[in-house]
Every structure is written in C-alpha cells, then in structure tokens.
Design an enzyme around this catalytic site. Structure first.
Site, PDB file in Angstrom:
ATOM      1  CB  VAL A  17      -0.950  -0.024   1.224  1.00  0.00           C
ATOM      2  CG1 VAL A  17      -1.552   1.342   1.484  1.00  0.00           C
ATOM      3  CG2 VAL A  17      -2.049  -1.055   0.989  1.00  0.00           C
ATOM      4  CG  ASP A  36       9.028  -0.363   6.225  1.00  0.00           C
ATOM      5  OD1 ASP A  36       8.057  -0.479   5.457  1.00  0.00           O
ATOM      6  OD2 ASP A  36       9.374  -1.262   7.031  1.00  0.00           O
ATOM      7  CB  THR A  90      -4.609  -3.884  10.194  1.00  0.00           C
ATOM      8  OG1 THR A  90      -4.964  -3.753   8.808  1.00  0.00           O
ATOM      9  CG2 THR A  90      -4.282  -2.517  10.744  1.00  0.00           C
ATOM     10  CB  CYS A 265      -7.768  -7.666   1.642  1.00  0.00           C
ATOM     11  SG  CYS A 265      -6.513  -6.383   1.535  1.00  0.00           S
TER      12      CYS A 265
END
Ligand SMILES: NC(=O)c1ccc[n+]([C@@H]2O[C@H](COP(=O)([O-])OP(=O)(O)OC[C@H]3O[C@@H](n4cnc5c(N)ncnc54)[C@H](O)[C@@H]3O)[C@@H](O)[C@H]2O)c1
Length: 413
Positions: A17, A36, A90, A265
C-alpha cells in the site's frame, strides 16, 4: 531535486500500500519520505530495489533520482511532513482477532514529531472507530507540546496488487475527516493524487465501508464455492453456470470458485467485522459461515483432484501449480494453497509445487521435474506455468481457476 515549495508527505509502511502511494504522490509533485521499521527494506528501497510487483525498480529509481523520494527508518523525518499517512499491516493474531500492534506502534512512533498543522491519515484497514478510539488517543498521549493543532482523517486503501487497470490514481478514494478542517485537508490531499475522491460523512462510515467491500467478496466467493459442491456431484460445470447467469444484465455479479481465499484482505478483513460485531454483543453468522465454507474448500478440491489420478490410490503424487495467494503476485501470505498442501500431505500423498513467481514457500523449493505425477492441481493461474508440457506428458489437471475450460486433459473445478 525537490524544490523548497514542494509539500512534504511522510508515509509510514512501505509495502503493497505505502510504496505505490509514495510513487503516485511523487508523480503528483509531493516530496515523499517513506518510513519503515524494517531497515533491510529501507536499504533496498534506497538502492532502487522494489519489494512489490506493482512498482518496478525503474519507477523507484526514477523517484530516487528526482530527489522527491527516499526511504528511512528515522521517525524524526515526520517533523517535516505536512501530511503523514499510516500504511502498516493490520493482520489477525493467533486467536484470529484484530492485531493492531503495528498500527499502534507506528502511531506512537510518529506522535512526538508531528508538526503543528499536520494532517495524519490512517489508511490501514480496521474496524469502525479505529481512528477515533485508537489512533487519536495514542497521538494525544504522545504528541509534543509544540504541535498546537493536528488534523485527522481516515482513507481506507483499496489497492489491488497485480491489477493492470485499477491503481492508486484511478481508483476512487473514500475520505473522511474527524472534523470539518481535517476533512477539507484530507480531501485536498487525496484530490492532489487521485482522480476521484469520495467524501464520506464520518470516519466510521469509511472504515465500515472498507470492511463491507471485502466481506461482500468473501461471502460471494463462499456462496459460489458452496454452489460448486452442489453442482460437482450432479455433473454440472459450475463455471458454465456462472457464465450463463452472468448474461443477466442486472442483479447478478459473477464470482468464481477456487481453492479458497487468500491475501491480506479477503481472509482477514471480514474477521475484523465479526470481532467488532462481538464487541457490540452482536454476531454476523452469514460472514462466519462464508469464512468456514472458504476455509474448507481445499478438501473438496483435493477430493476432486484425486478422482482424476489414474490409480485413484492412497499415495498419489500431486503437483500444485501456482501457490501465491493470487495470479500475478509472488506473495504467499495467507495463500489457501497452504491448506491444500497440508491436507494432501496429511492424507499421505506426496506433494510438489511450481510457481514461476515464487522461489521458496514454507521452507520448500519448487520441483524441476514434471514427470511422474498422478495429477496436477492448477490452484493459481500464474504466468509461465508449464500447462502444455503437462498436457503433453499426459498428467491430468484439475483447473480451479476457470482458465482452460474444455482443453484436453484438463477438468474444471
Ligand atoms: N495489500 C493489499 O492488497 C491491501 C489492499 C488494501 C488495503 N490494505 C491494507 O493496507 C495496510 C497495509 O498493508 P500492506 O499490504 O501494504 O502491508 P505490507 O506488509 O506489504 O507492508 C507494510 C510495511 O509496513 C512496515 N511496518 C510494519 N510495522 C511498522 C511500524 N510500526 N512502523 C513502520 N513501518 C512498519 C513493514 O515493514 C512493511 O514494509 C493493511 O491494513 C492492509 O489491510 C492492503
């Protein structure tokens, strides 16, 4: 080199992303620092080695050369940024519940350096209330006294790795600020990068919309996988059923069956939804059942494949074709092919695999041999798979991808 008047953007997380966002922002005139916490990733980025397929080394090298992009692990860089976006993973924890540790960690790391007037946007997928109840309190607790006013928004990312058509620029972006000023700033920021920005009333609606989008896919894939198990024994090719139904010009959307769902996802986000429901003493049984149906699909696939093995014996040699979570990517995280391999191996079958985009998978390497297999399972239609060689050798193939319907020696799921 970056000009002094350029607006400055810090993107926390330089993965699937964050890096495409960085490149799109550079393209739109932003001066970008990609933050990062993986120093290896930062090192590679700064020498032009892209970790994701959607960004070529050439695109990255051009951005580095222009002086408008560099990567770093030093969060002090946040202090220069007008806008800070959080694009960290996440995932689920071992109990299959939301794991916000990276999101909380990234927020905590950025907080002390946010300059007054900065806009902080969370792009990471999470349950409704994450911006308001998780991100903002962490910032409030850890911010410096000097950052007089901060702005907050959520803009859930919709990137689809490997997609040749839809990207950061042309995919409409949902945006919602915590208050009017934040909203206006976030709309202007994404408006400078994306072709279409969709204003959403509250961050919770935007967060819930993201979960709905991916839960919609999980449930529909579950439905079609269930349908497959009904059609198979009746000798009906489910893909032909889907194609036939797709001729209806309204009220139907085609989903295809497969080994299961994979990636960061579809198998993950719906469980953020079920967890959130549980927190509110509610449940989402349709979602739970779809999740179970998809997670068990590999068993049906294994049975169908073994039926094709000439001897149909107890110790077949099985070749898995394509092991990434979807075609066109090298990413094997959450790949449903793992369950398939585990299941076949537990049943005593010998399993090998090939995937032109994957060099190693769960401590194993791809086979170089194509002969001696009883059956092959086309799990993911990666470019460059030796389909015609296997047809030539005479190894039966179960096609779980609806790519070779009707071809000699190949049966559709
Ligand atoms: N990959 C997708 O297809 C996709 C699509 C839409 C939304 N999303 C969501 O976007 C978010 C990011 O996913 P991704 O696929 O880009 O993840 P990723 O694993 O590809 O990249 C995340 C990066 O963040 C870094 N990171 C982790 N913790 C950090 C921290 N505390 N500080 C700084 N860097 C940190 C990692 O080193 C890694 O480079 C997730 O919430 C995901 O659900 C992903």
């Amino acid at each position: 080199m970056a000009s002094v008047s350029q607006k400055s953007l810090a993107i926390i997380g330089q993965g699937y992303v964050g890096l495409p966002l960085a490149m799109a922002a550079v393209e739109s005139g932003w001066n970008v620092i990609g933050l990062d916490n993986s120093s290896a990733r930062v090192e590679n980025l700064n020498v032009g080695q892209s970790p994701v397929e959607d960004i070529s080394n050439e695109t990255l090298a051009n951005a580095l050369r222009s002086g408008s992009y560099r990567a770093s692990s030093n969060f002090e860089n946040v202090s220069n940024a007008d806008v800070v976006t959080i694009c960290v993973p996440t995932p689920l924890d071992e109990k299959k519940e939301p794991d916000l540790s990276a999101l909380r960690g990234a927020t905590r790391s950025a907080a002390p350096y946010l300059k007054s007037g900065a806009l902080l946007v969370s792009e990471s997928t999470s349950y409704p209330g994450t911006l308001r109840n998780e991100v903002i309190p962490i910032i409030e607790k850890n911010r410096s006294n000097g950052s007089a006013h901060l702005y907050f928004a959520t803009a859930p990312e919709r990137v689809n790795p490997g997609d040749q058509v839809w990207n950061q620029k042309n995919t409409p972006r949902l945006v919602s600020g915590i208050d009017k000023e934040s909203h206006d700033k976030a709309m202007a920021f994404y408006g400078s990068i994306c072709d279409a920005v969709v204003s959403v009333e509250t961050p919770e609606i935007a967060e819930a919309a993201k979960l709905l989008e991916n839960t919609f896919r999980l449930v529909n894939i579950g439905l079609i996988n269930e349908f497959t198990k009904l059609c198979g024994p009746a000798g009906i090719d489910v893909n032909k059923v889907v194609t036939a139904a797709s001729s209806k010009p309204y009220g139907f959307m085609p989903f295809r069956p497969g080994v299961g769902v994979g990636g960061h996802c579809i198998p993950v986000d719906p469980l953020y939804l079920t967890w959130w429901a549980k927190q509110n003493n509610l449940s989402a049984p349709i979602v739970q059942l779809a999740e179970k149906t998809n997670t068990e699909m590999h068993k049906y696939v294994a049975n169908r494949a073994l039926e094709l093995a000439p001897s149909n014996n107890k110790t077949a040699r099985v070749l898995l074709l394509g092991v990434a979570y979807k075609a066109g990517v090298s990413d094997v995280r959450e790949t449903p092919v793992s369950y398939l391999r585990e299941h076949l191996t537990q049943q005593g079958h010998a399993v090998e695999w090939i995937d032109p985009l994957v060099t190693s998978w769960e401590d194993t390497i791809p086979t170089k041999e194509l002969t001696g297999f009883d059956v092959a399972i086309l799990a993911v239609n990666q470019p460059g798979l030796p389909i015609s060689d296997l047809q030539h050798i005479g190894i039966p193939i179960l096609d779980c991808t609806n790519s070779y319907s009707g071809q000699k020696g190949i049966q559709s799921l």
